[in-house]
Scaffold this active site. Structure first.
Site, PDB file in Angstrom:
ATOM      1  N   PRO A  48       0.700  -1.423  30.704  1.00  0.00           N
ATOM      2  CA  PRO A  48       1.428  -3.185  29.882  1.00  0.00           C
ATOM      3  C   PRO A  48       2.815  -2.719  30.243  1.00  0.00           C
ATOM      4  O   PRO A  48       3.520  -2.209  30.751  1.00  0.00           O
ATOM      5  CB  PRO A  48       1.406  -2.985  28.720  1.00  0.00           C
ATOM      6  N   LYS A  79       0.313  -6.577  36.175  1.00  0.00           N
ATOM      7  CA  LYS A  79      -0.891  -6.593  36.936  1.00  0.00           C
ATOM      8  C   LYS A  79      -1.023  -8.508  37.117  1.00  0.00           C
ATOM      9  O   LYS A  79      -1.687  -9.304  38.033  1.00  0.00           O
ATOM     10  CB  LYS A  79      -1.853  -6.728  36.174  1.00  0.00           C
ATOM     11  N   THR A  80      -0.587  -9.240  35.692  1.00  0.00           N
ATOM     12  CA  THR A  80      -1.241 -11.239  35.718  1.00  0.00           C
ATOM     13  C   THR A  80       0.307 -11.438  36.837  1.00  0.00           C
ATOM     14  O   THR A  80      -0.428 -11.992  37.665  1.00  0.00           O
ATOM     15  CB  THR A  80      -0.201 -11.318  34.072  1.00  0.00           C
ATOM     16  N   GLU A 133      24.858  13.463  15.932  1.00  0.00           N
ATOM     17  CA  GLU A 133      25.399  13.060  17.120  1.00  0.00           C
ATOM     18  C   GLU A 133      26.047  14.319  18.232  1.00  0.00           C
ATOM     19  O   GLU A 133      25.875  13.987  19.683  1.00  0.00           O
ATOM     20  CB  GLU A 133      25.578  11.615  17.435  1.00  0.00           C
ATOM     21  N   HIS A 155      23.569  16.712  19.268  1.00  0.00           N
ATOM     22  CA  HIS A 155      23.273  16.596  20.472  1.00  0.00           C
ATOM     23  C   HIS A 155      23.651  16.515  22.101  1.00  0.00           C
ATOM     24  O   HIS A 155      23.650  16.864  22.926  1.00  0.00           O
ATOM     25  CB  HIS A 155      22.511  15.815  20.579  1.00  0.00           C
ATOM     26  N   ASP A 186      13.666  14.512  14.944  1.00  0.00           N
ATOM     27  CA  ASP A 186      13.831  15.774  15.957  1.00  0.00           C
ATOM     28  C   ASP A 186      13.329  16.799  16.263  1.00  0.00           C
ATOM     29  O   ASP A 186      12.469  17.162  16.889  1.00  0.00           O
ATOM     30  CB  ASP A 186      15.113  16.674  15.752  1.00  0.00           C
TER      31      ASP A 186
END
Ligand code: ATP
Length: 505
Positions: A112, A116-117, A338, A341, A412
């Site tokens: 999507p 394409k349109t 965070e 990570h 996670d």
């Protein structure tokens, strides 16, 4: 608009005439009943699609709705393929001499929002055709025969509109063709779907080179595998054009298109934004440019600056910022998570952290976003293991600093398991090459647990020496709410960007 004015004038005149007749002393009751009766028939027929014009109608060519191929970025090979097919229509006289049969259908397949349109609209401009657009779901109704009737009307409307505008070509665009063109015999309840598809096949078979208005059917789908083989056979949709997610250069082109009408600051580098947006479709990138402009407007700026684009990327990926405020303990935990990570991401791939923040957005209380090094389509075992480590690092940092884990890591873990499965199914685990179907669940479970435990140990060893630095980064993050990748690198690793100055515990 014109129709609305005519309807309003008609209604006003009708009420006026009725009023006049009542004033003259006529009995208008039978007339009112008659009007009511015809109105009921009209609304019934309209609801069954018998008189409703199908779909939205737009005029290609030089009209305001005319989209040209230059308005579409990152789809060079799709445009090239499409243009080749469309040249048959443009050079109609030549192909007729050679006895080439006309092209009837082009199928655009892809995820999507990839354009394409837009491609179908640009095809109409390119061939100077009228453009009639509709969607597969427009044809599906409860009543038998309505879909087929609408297909007939669609082709009729295309021919009539082209004739009215003195054009020789019409492009009918059907979005979500899989809704109406799915394999026949699958819908057990009634035959409505099958009848609609049959009618479409009949109309396609009836398209000829010497028709005064030549019709080309362009259809789009994300699920080409669902389509009935009769639609795909030669002579029907025999041109398939793949419209994929754009590559890095493509994303830059699309960003250029969507920032053409926006004042962007000199230090905005669209190349960098393109690098950070792996997996974005054209629609995502359009939304990104728009959101960046909105952030600039909210701050009362006259130009869109790099940080507006960064915010906009977060918004498109994660959703709108939320007002909910976690309490102080939770906030600290999110910051630790965070930072964990981010630290492991930097250790395994220096320069990979783009942003980390503790402001809630979408479903997340905080997040760390990585910059993809380059568009990647194949992953090595080492890469997947490193990604697993980054996923596990949030929970392990919580354990290291706060002595406990929390439910914040469940998503996670889901992703880590998914990556571990990828290793197993790609034959890169200690099980060797295996068949997904015949692998016993227990064996699979054991192997995934082994992979995850191994990576957990690696993460522990990696982050333990950094305890003090994690705490320092957490304190800054709690104060600032958001850190850029380079702030983080300076703070924790004493280096900027990719340049390693010193990494010490
Ligand atoms: P769907 O499959 O959901 O119908 P689609 O592939 O037809 O989506 P479009 O409707 O063509 O996607 O694109 C939606 C919007 O996204 C466009 O109006 C345009 O603003 C932007 N867009 C998408 N792809 C591109 C592209 N390749 N170049 C420029 N803009 C694009």
């Amino acid at each position: 608009m014109k129709n609305k004015v005519i309807k309003e004038i008609g209604l006003g005149a009708g009420i006026g005439i009725l009023g006049f007749l009542v004033w003259k002393g006529y009995d208008v009751l039978p007339l009112v009943f008659m009007i009511g009766f015809f109105a009921a028939i009209y609304f019934f027929a309209e609801s069954r699609g018998l008189i409703r014009p199908v779909g939205l109608q737009e005029v290609g060519g030089k009209g305001p709705a005319g989209v040209i191929f230059n308005d579409i970025g990152g789809q060079d090979s799709a445009i090239k393929e499409l243009k080749e097919a469309l040249d048959f229509i443009k050079n109609y006289e030549q192909i007729k001499k050679l006895g080439i049969r006309p092209l009837k259908g082009i199928l655009l397949t892809g995820p999507p929002g990839t354009g394409k349109t837009l491609l179908a609209k640009a095809a109409a401009t390119y061939t100077d055709a009228v453009f009639i657009a509709t969607s597969g779901s427009e044809f599906i109704e409860m009543y038998a025969g309505v879909g087929a009737q609408r297909v007939r009307r669609l082709f009729k409307t295309a021919r009539e509109t082209a004739a009215k505008q003195n054009k020789n070509n019409a492009i009918i665009f059907i979005d979500e063709i899989d809704v109406l063109g799915g394999r026949r015999g699958q819908h057990s309840g009634h035959m409505e779907y099958d009848q609609t598809l049959n009618q479409l096949l009949v109309e396609m078979d009836g398209m000829k080179t010497d028709d005064s208005v030549k019709i080309l059917l362009v259809a789009a789908t994300n699920r080409a595998d669902m389509l009935d083989p009769a639609l795909m056979r030669p002579g029907r949709f025999d041109r398939h054009v793949k419209v994929d997610l754009p590559c890095k250069e493509g994303r830059e082109q699309i960003l250029q298109i969507h920032t053409r009408n926006k004042p962007i600051a000199k230090d905005v580098r669209l190349k960098d934004i393109a690098r950070e947006t792996f997996g974005f479709s054209g629609a995502h990138l359009e939304s990104l440019a728009n959101e960046a402009a909105i952030y600039a407007f909210r701050e009362g700026e006259k130009e869109i600056k790099p940080h507006h684009f960064k915010e906009a990327i977060d918004k498109v990926i994660m959703g709108e910022k939320l007002d909910k405020r976690p309490n102080a303990d939770e906030l600290k935990r999110v910051a630790v998570h965070e930072t964990g990570h981010a630290l492991v991401s930097e250790m395994f791939r220096p320069g990979s952290v783009s942003t980390l923040t503790i402001s809630p957005r979408g479903n997340a209380l905080g997040y760390m976003r990585q910059t993809p090094e380059d568009d990647t389509y194949l992953y090595t075992k080492e890469y997947l293991e490193n990604q697993i480590c980054i996923m596990l690092a949030g929970a392990l940092a919580e354990e290291l600093i706060l002595n406990s884990r929390s439910t914040g890591a469940s998503n996670d873990f889901e992703q880590a398991v998914h990556l571990a499965k990828k290793i197993v199914f790609a034959g890169m685990s200690s099980l060797g090459i295996i068949s997904e179907d015949s692998l016993p669940q227990g064996k699979m479970h054991d192997e995934i647990t082994r992979i995850l435990q191994e990576q957990e140990n690696r993460v522990r060893e990696t982050i333990e020496p950094y305890k003090e630095k994690i705490i320092r980064a957490v304190n800054v993050l709690l104060e600032e709410e958001r850190l850029t990748g380079s702030d983080f690198r300076k703070l924790v690793l004493a280096r900027e960007n990719n340049e390693l100055v010193s990494v010490s515990g």
